[in-house]
Design a protein around this motif. Structure first.
Motif, PDB file in Angstrom:
ATOM      1  N   ALA A 104       1.649   6.621  -7.023  1.00 41.65           N
ATOM      2  CA  ALA A 104       0.550   7.509  -7.415  1.00 41.65           C
ATOM      3  C   ALA A 104       0.960   8.970  -7.235  1.00 41.65           C
ATOM      4  N   VAL A 105       1.637   9.280  -6.136  1.00 39.83           N
ATOM      5  CA  VAL A 105       2.108  10.657  -5.901  1.00 39.83           C
ATOM      6  C   VAL A 105       3.107  11.066  -6.980  1.00 39.83           C
ATOM      7  N   LEU A 106       4.025  10.171  -7.329  1.00 41.71           N
ATOM      8  CA  LEU A 106       4.994  10.480  -8.384  1.00 41.71           C
ATOM      9  C   LEU A 106       4.291  10.751  -9.714  1.00 41.71           C
ATOM     10  N   ALA A 107       3.284   9.975 -10.013  1.00 43.79           N
ATOM     11  CA  ALA A 107       2.545  10.174 -11.260  1.00 43.79           C
ATOM     12  C   ALA A 107       1.835  11.526 -11.254  1.00 43.79           C
ATOM     13  N   ILE A 108       1.225  11.886 -10.141  1.00 40.57           N
ATOM     14  CA  ILE A 108       0.530  13.173 -10.059  1.00 40.57           C
ATOM     15  C   ILE A 108       1.509  14.329 -10.204  1.00 40.57           C
ATOM     16  N   VAL A 109       2.646  14.252  -9.520  1.00 35.80           N
ATOM     17  CA  VAL A 109       3.667  15.304  -9.631  1.00 35.80           C
ATOM     18  C   VAL A 109       4.154  15.403 -11.070  1.00 35.80           C
ATOM     19  N   ILE A 130       3.253   5.585 -13.197  1.00 35.35           N
ATOM     20  CA  ILE A 130       2.150   4.724 -13.644  1.00 35.35           C
ATOM     21  C   ILE A 130       2.635   3.290 -13.871  1.00 35.35           C
ATOM     22  N   VAL A 131       3.770   3.151 -14.517  1.00 35.04           N
ATOM     23  CA  VAL A 131       4.316   1.810 -14.783  1.00 35.04           C
ATOM     24  C   VAL A 131       4.634   1.099 -13.473  1.00 35.04           C
ATOM     25  N   LEU A 132       5.275   1.799 -12.542  1.00 37.16           N
ATOM     26  CA  LEU A 132       5.612   1.188 -11.262  1.00 37.16           C
ATOM     27  C   LEU A 132       4.365   0.869 -10.440  1.00 37.16           C
ATOM     28  N   PHE A 133       3.345   1.708 -10.526  1.00 38.63           N
ATOM     29  CA  PHE A 133       2.082   1.458  -9.824  1.00 38.63           C
ATOM     30  C   PHE A 133       1.459   0.164 -10.319  1.00 38.63           C
ATOM     31  N   ILE A 134       1.382   0.015 -11.624  1.00 40.28           N
ATOM     32  CA  ILE A 134       0.776  -1.182 -12.211  1.00 40.28           C
ATOM     33  C   ILE A 134       1.613  -2.426 -11.889  1.00 40.28           C
ATOM     34  N   ALA A 135       2.950  -2.308 -11.982  1.00 37.15           N
ATOM     35  CA  ALA A 135       3.817  -3.450 -11.688  1.00 37.15           C
ATOM     36  C   ALA A 135       3.687  -3.884 -10.232  1.00 37.15           C
ATOM     37  N   THR A 136       3.637  -2.922  -9.314  1.00 38.21           N
ATOM     38  CA  THR A 136       3.490  -3.249  -7.896  1.00 38.21           C
ATOM     39  C   THR A 136       2.149  -3.914  -7.628  1.00 38.21           C
ATOM     40  N   LEU A 191       0.821  -1.208   0.000  1.00 41.42           N
ATOM     41  CA  LEU A 191       0.000   0.000   0.000  1.00 41.42           C
ATOM     42  C   LEU A 191       0.859   1.263   0.000  1.00 41.42           C
ATOM     43  N   ILE A 192       1.928   1.255   0.770  1.00 44.57           N
ATOM     44  CA  ILE A 192       2.838   2.411   0.792  1.00 44.57           C
ATOM     45  C   ILE A 192       3.465   2.632  -0.575  1.00 44.57           C
ATOM     46  N   LEU A 193       3.896   1.557  -1.223  1.00 42.07           N
ATOM     47  CA  LEU A 193       4.476   1.680  -2.566  1.00 42.07           C
ATOM     48  C   LEU A 193       3.454   2.207  -3.573  1.00 42.07           C
ATOM     49  N   LEU A 194       2.227   1.712  -3.498  1.00 42.17           N
ATOM     50  CA  LEU A 194       1.195   2.179  -4.423  1.00 42.17           C
ATOM     51  C   LEU A 194       0.921   3.667  -4.240  1.00 42.17           C
ATOM     52  N   VAL A 195       0.872   4.124  -3.005  1.00 40.92           N
ATOM     53  CA  VAL A 195       0.661   5.550  -2.746  1.00 40.92           C
ATOM     54  C   VAL A 195       1.840   6.360  -3.263  1.00 40.92           C
ATOM     55  N   ALA A 196       3.057   5.868  -3.044  1.00 43.33           N
ATOM     56  CA  ALA A 196       4.246   6.578  -3.521  1.00 43.33           C
ATOM     57  C   ALA A 196       4.235   6.712  -5.044  1.00 43.33           C
TER      58      ALA A 196
END
Length: 54
Positions: A13-18, A33-39, A6-11
């Motif tokens: 998502a924040v990177l994608a928004i920034v 986005i790529v890291l979110f989907i992979a995680t 969950l922490i990785l997914l939030v991180a």
């Protein structure tokens, strides 16, 4: 394990928004986005493997 996931997914998502907010950092949004989907996929795979072993 789910806390870390969950922490990785939030991180990611924040990177994608920034990355989308600052135009020069579009590459950061794509990486997020790529890291979110992979995680997410790896977490789902591990949870399914854990259920079978139990």
């Amino acid at each position: 394990m789910w806390t870390t996931l969950l922490i990785l997914l939030v991180a990611w998502a924040v990177l994608a928004i920034v990355g989308f907010v600052f135009e020069g950092l579009l590459w950061l949004a794509i990486a997020g986005i790529v890291l979110f989907i992979a995680t997410l996929v790896l977490g789902l795979i591990q949870s399914r493997n854990g259920r079978r072993a139990s």
